[in-house]
Scaffold this motif. Structure first.
Motif, short mmCIF file in Angstrom:
data_model
loop_
_atom_site.label_atom_id
_atom_site.label_comp_id
_atom_site.label_asym_id
_atom_site.label_seq_id
_atom_site.Cartn_x
_atom_site.Cartn_y
_atom_site.Cartn_z
N MET A 1 19.91 3.11 -12.26
CA MET A 1 19.07 3.21 -11.07
C MET A 1 18.21 4.47 -11.12
O MET A 1 17.02 4.44 -10.78
N ALA A 2 18.82 5.57 -11.56
CA ALA A 2 18.06 6.83 -11.68
C ALA A 2 16.91 6.67 -12.65
O ALA A 2 15.78 7.14 -12.39
N LEU A 3 17.16 5.99 -13.76
CA LEU A 3 16.10 5.77 -14.74
C LEU A 3 15.03 4.83 -14.20
O LEU A 3 13.84 5.00 -14.51
N ALA A 4 15.43 3.86 -13.41
CA ALA A 4 14.45 2.94 -12.81
C ALA A 4 13.54 3.72 -11.86
O ALA A 4 12.31 3.54 -11.88
N TYR A 5 14.12 4.60 -11.04
CA TYR A 5 13.31 5.42 -10.15
C TYR A 5 12.39 6.34 -10.96
O TYR A 5 11.23 6.57 -10.59
N LEU A 6 12.90 6.86 -12.06
CA LEU A 6 12.09 7.72 -12.92
C LEU A 6 10.89 6.95 -13.46
O LEU A 6 9.77 7.45 -13.47
N LYS A 7 11.14 5.73 -13.91
CA LYS A 7 10.06 4.89 -14.43
C LYS A 7 9.01 4.61 -13.35
O LYS A 7 7.81 4.50 -13.64
N LEU A 8 9.47 4.53 -12.11
CA LEU A 8 8.56 4.28 -10.99
C LEU A 8 7.95 5.56 -10.43
O LEU A 8 7.31 5.55 -9.37
N GLU A 9 8.18 6.68 -11.12
CA GLU A 9 7.64 7.99 -10.76
C GLU A 9 8.18 8.51 -9.43
O GLU A 9 7.53 9.31 -8.75
N GLU B 1 0.83 -1.21 0.00
CA GLU B 1 0.00 0.00 0.00
C GLU B 1 0.86 1.26 0.00
O GLU B 1 0.62 2.20 -0.76
N LYS B 2 1.90 1.28 0.83
CA LYS B 2 2.77 2.44 0.90
C LYS B 2 3.60 2.58 -0.38
O LYS B 2 3.90 3.70 -0.81
N TYR B 3 3.96 1.46 -0.99
CA TYR B 3 4.69 1.52 -2.26
C TYR B 3 3.82 2.14 -3.35
O TYR B 3 4.27 3.02 -4.10
N ILE B 4 2.56 1.70 -3.45
CA ILE B 4 1.64 2.24 -4.45
C ILE B 4 1.45 3.73 -4.25
O ILE B 4 1.32 4.50 -5.21
N ASN C 1 4.74 12.29 -18.18
CA ASN C 1 6.00 13.01 -18.27
C ASN C 1 7.17 12.10 -17.90
O ASN C 1 8.19 12.08 -18.59
N THR C 2 7.06 11.35 -16.81
CA THR C 2 8.14 10.47 -16.39
C THR C 2 8.35 9.35 -17.40
O THR C 2 9.49 8.99 -17.69
N ASN C 3 7.27 8.82 -17.95
CA ASN C 3 7.40 7.77 -18.96
C ASN C 3 8.07 8.30 -20.21
O ASN C 3 8.91 7.63 -20.82
N GLU C 4 7.70 9.50 -20.60
CA GLU C 4 8.29 10.11 -21.79
C GLU C 4 9.78 10.35 -21.59
O GLU C 4 10.59 10.07 -22.48
N LEU C 5 10.14 10.87 -20.43
CA LEU C 5 11.54 11.11 -20.13
C LEU C 5 12.32 9.79 -20.11
O LEU C 5 13.43 9.70 -20.64
N PHE C 6 11.74 8.79 -19.48
CA PHE C 6 12.39 7.48 -19.43
C PHE C 6 12.65 6.96 -20.84
O PHE C 6 13.75 6.51 -21.17
N ASN C 7 11.62 7.00 -21.68
CA ASN C 7 11.75 6.49 -23.04
C ASN C 7 12.77 7.29 -23.86
O ASN C 7 13.45 6.73 -24.74
N ASN C 8 12.89 8.57 -23.57
CA ASN C 8 13.83 9.41 -24.30
C ASN C 8 15.28 9.14 -23.91
O ASN C 8 16.18 9.30 -24.74
#
Length: 238
Positions: A199-207, A8-11, A100-107
């Motif tokens: 790792m930074a990109l993984a966190y970005l993907k996870l918002e 729950e806290k992760y979500i 926005n985070t998904n777009e940045l990740f994909n870029n």
């Protein structure tokens, strides 16, 4: 803390550092827990989509009400519309943030090239290591993940963690990739200087922009792999 509370806290993106460590450990060692996390992530996505549809339908219904009925229920509809508008704005901000985070990740994300087992044309050797990196180079990431898992289990070579994490990121499974990258970072092998970027990109993907920013700043300060790209990406956060 119970597993349900952790999920729950992760979500809600409210895990402390200690809780994040506990969450990551469970995610990498408990298959039932991982499936439960995947289930809740999918539920969140479906709920957001349905809320979007409901919000549009309610606003449309309000706008198309006949004049005489609108006068009779004016106060009721204004109150309802105000509440929905507030909820809707919050939802749309979240959706925009996700987009926005998904777009940045994909870029910015690109799986790291294979420097461990270069595949040459015409090679006939088909051991598991060659098969794993061949699958990785060809974009067969599900197969690569399976083979990298087997190879790490049998050899404990740290670079398998790194490449498995890259494959998982490509498969949009950042929540699985992140614990592997954290574990790889501890090994200090020849690829470890590249791990903070991923790792930074993984966190970005996870918002999780807060942790993504910290790692990007570390990449820049310590002039690690992709420090120039880290500067560009950090500017896009503002």
């Amino acid at each position: 803390m119970s597993k349900d509370e952790l999920i729950e806290k992760y979500i809600q993106n409210r895990l402390s550092s200690a809780e994040q460590l506990e969450f990551d450990t469970l995610l990498s060692s408990d298959d039932a827990f991982k499936k439960e996390v995947e289930f809740h992530i999918n539920i969140k996505k479906v709920a957001q989509h349905e809320d979007d549809i409901a919000f549009r339908e309610l606003v449309t219904g309000f706008e198309t009400k006949k004049p005489q009925k609108r006068r009779l229920f004016n106060t009721k509809w204004l109150a309802a519309a105000s509440i929905v508008l507030l909820l809707g704005l919050s939802y749309f901000f979240n959706v925009n943030n996700t987009a926005n985070t998904n777009e940045l990740f994909n870029n910015y994300f690109e799986p790291y090239r294979n420097v461990i087992e270069p595949i040459e044309r015409g090679t006939t050797e088909q051991n598991e290591k060659t098969m794993a990196f061949t699958a990785y180079e060809k974009g067969n990431y599900d197969e690569a993940v399976r083979l990298f898992t087997n190879l790490y289990t049998s050899t404990k070579e740290p670079y398998y963690l790194f490449y498995k994490a890259n494959a998982l990121l490509k498969l949009d499974r950042a929540y699985e990739a992140l614990p592997l990258l954290k574990e790889h970072l501890k090994t200090k092998d020849s690829l470890a200087d590249k791990t903070p970027w991923y790792m930074a990109l993984a966190y970005l993907k996870l918002e999780d922009k807060a942790n993504a920013k910290k790692l990007l700043q570390q990449v820049i300060t310590e002039e690690k792999f992709n420090s120039k790209e880290a500067k560009k990406l950090l500017k896009e956060f503002d």
